[in-house]
Structures are given as C-alpha cells and as structure tokens.
Scaffold this active site. Structure first.
Site, PDB file in Angstrom:
ATOM      1  N   ASP A   9      -9.283  12.761   6.909  1.00  0.00           N
ATOM      2  CA  ASP A   9      -8.665  11.452   7.079  1.00  0.00           C
ATOM      3  C   ASP A   9      -9.744  10.398   6.831  1.00  0.00           C
ATOM      4  O   ASP A   9     -10.806  10.447   7.468  1.00  0.00           O
ATOM      5  CB  ASP A   9      -8.148  11.366   8.526  1.00  0.00           C
ATOM      6  CG  ASP A   9      -7.378  10.093   8.800  1.00  0.00           C
ATOM      7  OD1 ASP A   9      -7.660   9.055   8.161  1.00  0.00           O
ATOM      8  OD2 ASP A   9      -6.512  10.129   9.695  1.00  0.00           O
ATOM      9  N   ILE A  10      -9.467   9.487   5.962  1.00  0.00           N
ATOM     10  CA  ILE A  10     -10.471   8.460   5.614  1.00  0.00           C
ATOM     11  C   ILE A  10     -10.902   7.662   6.847  1.00  0.00           C
ATOM     12  O   ILE A  10     -12.046   7.226   6.930  1.00  0.00           O
ATOM     13  CB  ILE A  10      -9.923   7.530   4.493  1.00  0.00           C
ATOM     14  CG1 ILE A  10     -11.031   6.701   3.855  1.00  0.00           C
ATOM     15  CG2 ILE A  10      -8.800   6.633   4.992  1.00  0.00           C
ATOM     16  CD1 ILE A  10     -11.882   7.431   2.901  1.00  0.00           C
ATOM     17  N   ASN A  23      -3.553  -3.129  -1.494  1.00  0.00           N
ATOM     18  CA  ASN A  23      -2.795  -3.824  -2.544  1.00  0.00           C
ATOM     19  C   ASN A  23      -3.354  -5.239  -2.629  1.00  0.00           C
ATOM     20  O   ASN A  23      -4.159  -5.660  -1.784  1.00  0.00           O
ATOM     21  CB  ASN A  23      -1.290  -3.797  -2.264  1.00  0.00           C
ATOM     22  CG  ASN A  23      -0.942  -4.488  -0.970  1.00  0.00           C
ATOM     23  OD1 ASN A  23      -1.157  -5.686  -0.808  1.00  0.00           O
ATOM     24  ND2 ASN A  23      -0.427  -3.716  -0.015  1.00  0.00           N
ATOM     25  N   GLY A  31       0.238   4.468   3.712  1.00  0.00           N
ATOM     26  CA  GLY A  31      -0.801   5.403   3.263  1.00  0.00           C
ATOM     27  C   GLY A  31      -2.161   5.093   3.877  1.00  0.00           C
ATOM     28  O   GLY A  31      -2.288   4.823   5.078  1.00  0.00           O
ATOM     29  N   VAL A  32      -3.185   5.125   3.036  1.00  0.00           N
ATOM     30  CA  VAL A  32      -4.560   4.863   3.474  1.00  0.00           C
ATOM     31  C   VAL A  32      -4.659   3.472   4.105  1.00  0.00           C
ATOM     32  O   VAL A  32      -5.277   3.281   5.162  1.00  0.00           O
ATOM     33  CB  VAL A  32      -5.513   4.963   2.260  1.00  0.00           C
ATOM     34  CG1 VAL A  32      -6.873   4.369   2.560  1.00  0.00           C
ATOM     35  CG2 VAL A  32      -5.645   6.416   1.813  1.00  0.00           C
ATOM     36  N   ASP A  33      -4.048   2.511   3.458  1.00  0.00           N
ATOM     37  CA  ASP A  33      -4.106   1.116   3.912  1.00  0.00           C
ATOM     38  C   ASP A  33      -3.526   0.991   5.327  1.00  0.00           C
ATOM     39  O   ASP A  33      -4.143   0.381   6.218  1.00  0.00           O
ATOM     40  CB  ASP A  33      -3.273   0.291   2.914  1.00  0.00           C
ATOM     41  CG  ASP A  33      -3.612  -1.184   2.924  1.00  0.00           C
ATOM     42  OD1 ASP A  33      -4.577  -1.569   3.609  1.00  0.00           O
ATOM     43  OD2 ASP A  33      -2.894  -1.945   2.243  1.00  0.00           O
ATOM     44  N   SER A 121      -4.895   5.272  -5.940  1.00  0.00           N
ATOM     45  CA  SER A 121      -3.694   5.212  -6.807  1.00  0.00           C
ATOM     46  C   SER A 121      -2.877   6.510  -6.828  1.00  0.00           C
ATOM     47  O   SER A 121      -1.814   6.540  -7.466  1.00  0.00           O
ATOM     48  CB  SER A 121      -4.035   4.823  -8.257  1.00  0.00           C
ATOM     49  OG  SER A 121      -4.343   3.449  -8.340  1.00  0.00           O
ATOM     50  N   GLY A 123      -1.195   8.010  -4.517  1.00  0.00           N
ATOM     51  CA  GLY A 123      -0.094   8.095  -3.554  1.00  0.00           C
ATOM     52  C   GLY A 123       1.044   7.194  -3.983  1.00  0.00           C
ATOM     53  O   GLY A 123       1.727   7.457  -4.974  1.00  0.00           O
ATOM     54  N   TYR A 125       1.077   4.603  -5.593  1.00  0.00           N
ATOM     55  CA  TYR A 125       0.957   4.087  -6.958  1.00  0.00           C
ATOM     56  C   TYR A 125       1.148   5.173  -8.023  1.00  0.00           C
ATOM     57  O   TYR A 125       0.987   4.908  -9.216  1.00  0.00           O
ATOM     58  CB  TYR A 125      -0.362   3.334  -7.128  1.00  0.00           C
ATOM     59  CG  TYR A 125      -0.384   1.954  -6.476  1.00  0.00           C
ATOM     60  CD1 TYR A 125       0.773   1.408  -5.907  1.00  0.00           C
ATOM     61  CD2 TYR A 125      -1.543   1.197  -6.427  1.00  0.00           C
ATOM     62  CE1 TYR A 125       0.752   0.142  -5.310  1.00  0.00           C
ATOM     63  CE2 TYR A 125      -1.557  -0.081  -5.840  1.00  0.00           C
ATOM     64  CZ  TYR A 125      -0.409  -0.599  -5.275  1.00  0.00           C
ATOM     65  OH  TYR A 125      -0.428  -1.846  -4.706  1.00  0.00           O
TER      66      TYR A 125
END
Ligand code: AR6
Length: 180
Positions: A9-10, A23, A31-33, A121, A123, A125
């Site tokens: 996990d980031i 974005n 997601g990550v964001d 990108s 996921g 994207y």
C-alpha cells in the site's frame, strides 16, 4: 540508484517521498489518491487547496508534479502527479513517462533519497498494466538521480501486478537482485 519492486500500500511506505496518482484538480479522488488523503489526514488537502489558490489556479497539468506535506503518512512528502487517461487513438506515453521523470526531479529538489511510486494511470485511467509497468521501469532506470545511494520503489497493489513487473524487469535486465 537502487530500484525496488514491492507488493503493498503506497500509504504505508517509509520513504522520504511517496507519489500520488492524482487528478488535475489536486482535490482528491479514488484509488491511490483517496487512500493518501484518507490516511494522510486533512493537512494534505489544505496544502493542495493552497496550491490551487496560488501556483496552480487551473489545476496541475498531466505529466507535471508538485510536492506537499505528507500529513500523517510515514513519508516526509507527497509528490502529486497527474497521469494521462489512456487513449487508443492518441499515444500519451510521453506524458506518462513525464510523470515519473518530473516526480523524481521534484524529489531531488527536496533532497529526498528514497521515493515510492504507485503504478500511475493503471487504475481509473485504464492504462494497460504491462505497458504501464514497462514505461515506469524504463523511466526509473534511466532517469538521472543525484544520489547514487538513493532508492526508487515501485509499489504494486496486486500480487499478479508484482509478478508481471518482475517479469518485465527480468526480461530487460536479467534476474532482479535483492527483491523483497
Ligand atoms: N497503494 C498502491 N497502489 C494502489 C493503491 C494503494 N493504496 N490503491 C490502488 N492502487 P489509480 P490512476 C493501484 O486509480 O489510474 C483517482 O480518482 C491500482 O490498482 O489510483 O492514475 C485520481 O483522483 C492501480 O494499479 O490511479 C484520478 O482521478 C494504480 O494504483 C484517477 O484516480 C493506479 O490506480 C487517477 O487514476
């Protein structure tokens, strides 16, 4: 520079800087964001709002990168970058490559010696995963990095994505030394 591939996990990476697959609004997403803002707390969003009020009134263009506090995350900074949405009609791979390059440039400016990237990108994207890995590894291996002892880590979210990344790396370099 040492290149690492890890499953994880980031938001849990103990590195100087973690990269957010953001974005252009810089105001959060899924997601990550979503994970970074959720785990990092409101300080990151406050810093992003300040960027929108200052240097980036129209948002952060795809391919660029900018740093903020990492709030409650174990990392020192979050470097936000905006990947391109995948298109079958237009080759946007230079934009995706630029995300890695620009994030490394910002990290170097900060004096960061370790940086962890998600697979930008790949996921929401919709970038094809193998190609996203190929572009990420090509950039991470070729980018100039001022600190020869520095570490760049690519954090893969699913075991099959990690396996694919190991295959791609082995296909271009031979067996990967010292992977976790
Ligand atoms: N740690 C590491 N990797 C993760 C995590 C995590 N916690 N969560 C997902 N992944 P994505 P994008 C993987 O969608 O494609 C957001 O709404 C995921 O499986 O996070 O660049 C933003 O606000 C995939 O392999 O980023 C933007 O609008 C990779 O991380 C948009 O999504 C990237 O998936 C950006 O889309």
């Amino acid at each position: 520079m040492r290149l690492e591939l890890v499953l994880g996990d980031i938001t849990e990476q103990h590195v100087d800087a973690v990269v957010n697959a953001a974005n252009s609004s810089l105001l959060g997403g899924s997601g990550v964001d979503g994970a970074i803002h959720r785990r990092g707390g409101p300080e990151i969003l406050r810093a992003c709002r300040a960027l929108r009020a200052g240097a980036y009134p129209n948002g952060l263009p795809a391919g660029q990168a900018v740093a903020t506090t990492a709030g409650l995350l174990p990392a020192g900074w979050v470097i936000h970058t905006v990947g391109p949405v995948y298109s079958e009609r237009e080759d946007r791979s230079q934009v995706l490559r630029s995300c890695y390059r620009e994030s490394l440039r910002v990290a170097a400016e900060l004096g960061a010696r370790s940086i962890a990237f998600p697979l930008i990108s790949a996921g929401a994207y919709r970038w094809p995963v193998r190609n996203a890995i190929e572009l990420a590894l090509a950039e991470l291996r070729s980018a100039p990095w001022p600190d020869a002892a520095g570490t760049a880590r690519l954090v893969l979210w699913q075991p099959q994505t990690l396996a694919l990344a190991r295959d791609v790396l082995a296909a271009t370099t031979g067996p990967e030394p010292g992977t976790a």
